[in-house]
Design an enzyme around this catalytic site. Structure first.
Site, PDB file in Angstrom:
ATOM      1  N   ASN A  88     -40.500  21.131   4.919  1.00 22.34           N
ATOM      2  CA  ASN A  88     -40.641  22.239   6.721  1.00 22.34           C
ATOM      3  C   ASN A  88     -38.331  22.138   6.801  1.00 22.34           C
ATOM      4  O   ASN A  88     -38.316  22.328   7.930  1.00 22.34           O
ATOM      5  CB  ASN A  88     -39.990  19.861   7.264  1.00 22.34           C
ATOM      6  CG  ASN A  88     -39.261  19.156   6.741  1.00 22.34           C
ATOM      7  OD1 ASN A  88     -39.442  19.001   5.268  1.00 22.34           O
ATOM      8  ND2 ASN A  88     -38.010  18.655   7.240  1.00 22.34           N
ATOM      9  N   SER A 105     -50.030  18.112  12.969  1.00 20.08           N
ATOM     10  CA  SER A 105     -49.734  17.913  14.200  1.00 20.08           C
ATOM     11  C   SER A 105     -49.693  18.444  15.041  1.00 20.08           C
ATOM     12  O   SER A 105     -49.793  19.315  14.469  1.00 20.08           O
ATOM     13  CB  SER A 105     -47.920  17.317  13.475  1.00 20.08           C
ATOM     14  OG  SER A 105     -47.704  17.349  14.801  1.00 20.08           O
ATOM     15  N   HIS A 165     -48.242  19.319  17.693  1.00 17.10           N
ATOM     16  CA  HIS A 165     -47.017  20.025  18.326  1.00 17.10           C
ATOM     17  C   HIS A 165     -46.326  21.291  17.504  1.00 17.10           C
ATOM     18  O   HIS A 165     -44.825  21.527  17.726  1.00 17.10           O
ATOM     19  CB  HIS A 165     -45.832  18.855  19.041  1.00 17.10           C
ATOM     20  CG  HIS A 165     -45.065  18.321  17.921  1.00 17.10           C
ATOM     21  ND1 HIS A 165     -43.685  18.546  17.635  1.00 17.10           N
ATOM     22  CD2 HIS A 165     -45.646  17.196  17.203  1.00 17.10           C
ATOM     23  CE1 HIS A 165     -43.317  18.083  16.532  1.00 17.10           C
ATOM     24  NE2 HIS A 165     -43.843  16.837  16.839  1.00 17.10           N
ATOM     25  N   CYS A 175     -36.594  14.909  12.758  1.00 15.04           N
ATOM     26  CA  CYS A 175     -36.666  14.137  12.446  1.00 15.04           C
ATOM     27  C   CYS A 175     -35.228  13.251  11.911  1.00 15.04           C
ATOM     28  O   CYS A 175     -34.946  12.021  11.395  1.00 15.04           O
ATOM     29  CB  CYS A 175     -37.362  13.117  11.607  1.00 15.04           C
ATOM     30  SG  CYS A 175     -39.095  13.416  12.327  1.00 15.04           S
TER      31      CYS A 175
END
Length: 379
Positions: free
Chosen positions: A149, A198, A200, A322
């Site tokens: 990510n 996911s 979104h 996050c």
């Protein structure tokens, strides 16, 4: 506005928002209710699962609707580990996982599990040979992120899946949150037992997601209650969220081939332009996902650059959303062997199918200007 933080979240598609509103208004009944309205909601839920399964080329009963990537990863990792603890107490992951995976493994260590955190090379990729050597008779789970990510490196999950097939005692989980729609992954006969996506990240809504659980794979549920989702995820189903998630998945699949090609072209352009700028280090490897470009500008605080660009209506980020408000250092870049100066000055640019060349040209021009301004102040 030039939005280049798509790895953190994407802008919801208008059609997705419309489907959420329509289902909220017309199919508001609880799918578990036995009256006619409940029956209609239940039918829509089942149709949505069938459509999602068709898009992902799996069986409907292999899908669990979740509240997103974090829940999906925790359900897969903790669910397997707790359910199959009698088989063994050894689990394997990497040093470059998303916090929702890394922290889940940390929590299992506190419960007595033995964890192997595999190192990565300078490109952020694990060694398949090292992974194979790490497997013992006590190993019950391997969990590996598909697309990192932060830097976009792609893990050899297909090869790991072949290794997993040779060890029927263990299960293989893939965090596919950043890969879906960017780096295709075929789940059929892949050796992958569990796979997280996911909503979104796909121009869907926050609070929506899917966990693929291969037929015959059993999990200890995180939620106990009414037995929804084949007792794997109890709780009244978020029907509007489910329908909107499947809509986002369908829209993404329709554009996937052209979208990946478009982002790859933009990434090549960004790499060429940034390589010509002084003081910039490119952290994303050559062979990477098409939507992520990670760079470092040693000597400059990344948050200052982000705020300067934000004032111009250009939005990028540092690392995982996050973990971006925690310690300055990128755990991912540190694991790749980069210096502290480089791992504390990273910036992430992340694209979508809708990002334009004009937007990228503007961003690159403003980034270069901002860097020069800051360096002039510091001199």
């Amino acid at each position: 506005m030039i939005y280049l933080d798509n790895s953190a979240t994407t802008k919801p598609d208008t059609q997705v928002l419309q489907s959420f509103q329509q289902v909220s208004e017309r199919f508001f009944a609880n799918p578990s209710s036995i009256h006619q309205l409940g029956g209609e909601a239940e039918k829509l839920l089942q149709r949505s699962k069938e459509q999602a399964a068709q898009l992902m080329r799996v069986r409907p009963d292999e899908l669990v609707f979740t509240a997103g990537g974090t829940e999906g990863n925790n359900l897969a990792i903790k669910g397997i580990s707790l359910e199959h603890r009698k088989r063994g107490g050894h689990i394997i992951t990497t040093q470059v996982e998303h916090p929702s995976v890394y922290e889940a493994f940390n929590s299992l260590e506190q419960l007595g599990f033995t964890v192997t955190y595999l190192p990565v090379d300078e490109t952020g990729v694990v060694s398949v040979d090292e992974l194979q050597k790490a497997i013992t008779d006590d190993t019950i789970l391997i969990s590996v992120i598909h697309v990192n990510n932060e830097i976009g490196s792609i893990q050899p999950v297909e090869q790991i899946g072949e290794i997993a097939k040779q060890h029927p005692k263990l299960f293989f989980h893939v965090d596919h949150v950043q890969g879906m729609g960017k780096v295709p992954l075929d789940l059929g006969d892949s050796g992958i037992d569990l796979c997280t996506i996911s909503g979104h990240k796909l121009h869907g809504l926050k609070g929506t997601g899917i966990l693929y659980v291969r037929e015959g794979t059993t999990l200890f549920p995180l939620f106990h209650g009414g037995g929804q989702e084949q007792s794997r995820r109890s709780g009244t189903e978020n029907l509007a969220g489910v329908v909107s998630m499947v809509k986002a998945l369908r829209l993404m699949k329709e554009r996937e081939t052209a979208g990946i090609r478009h982002m790859s072209e933009l990434q090549t352009l960004i790499r060429q332009k940034l390589s010509a700028m002084d003081g910039i280090f490119i952290n994303t490897p050559e062979q990477a996902a098409p939507h992520i470009m990670n760079i470092s500008v040693p000597g400059l605080k990344p948050e200052v650059l982000i705020h300067i660009l934000g004032e111009q209506g250009i939005y990028i980020s540092t690392k995982s959303a996050c973990s971006s408000k925690q310690t300055d250092e990128s755990k991912i870049l540190a694991a790749c062997g980069h210096s502290g100066e480089r791992s504390t000055s990273a910036l992430r640019i992340s694209l979508s199918y809708d990002t334009t060349k004009t937007e990228i040209d503007t961003f690159l021009r403003e980034l270069e200007k901002a860097i020069k301004q800051l360096k002039a102040v510091l001199e």
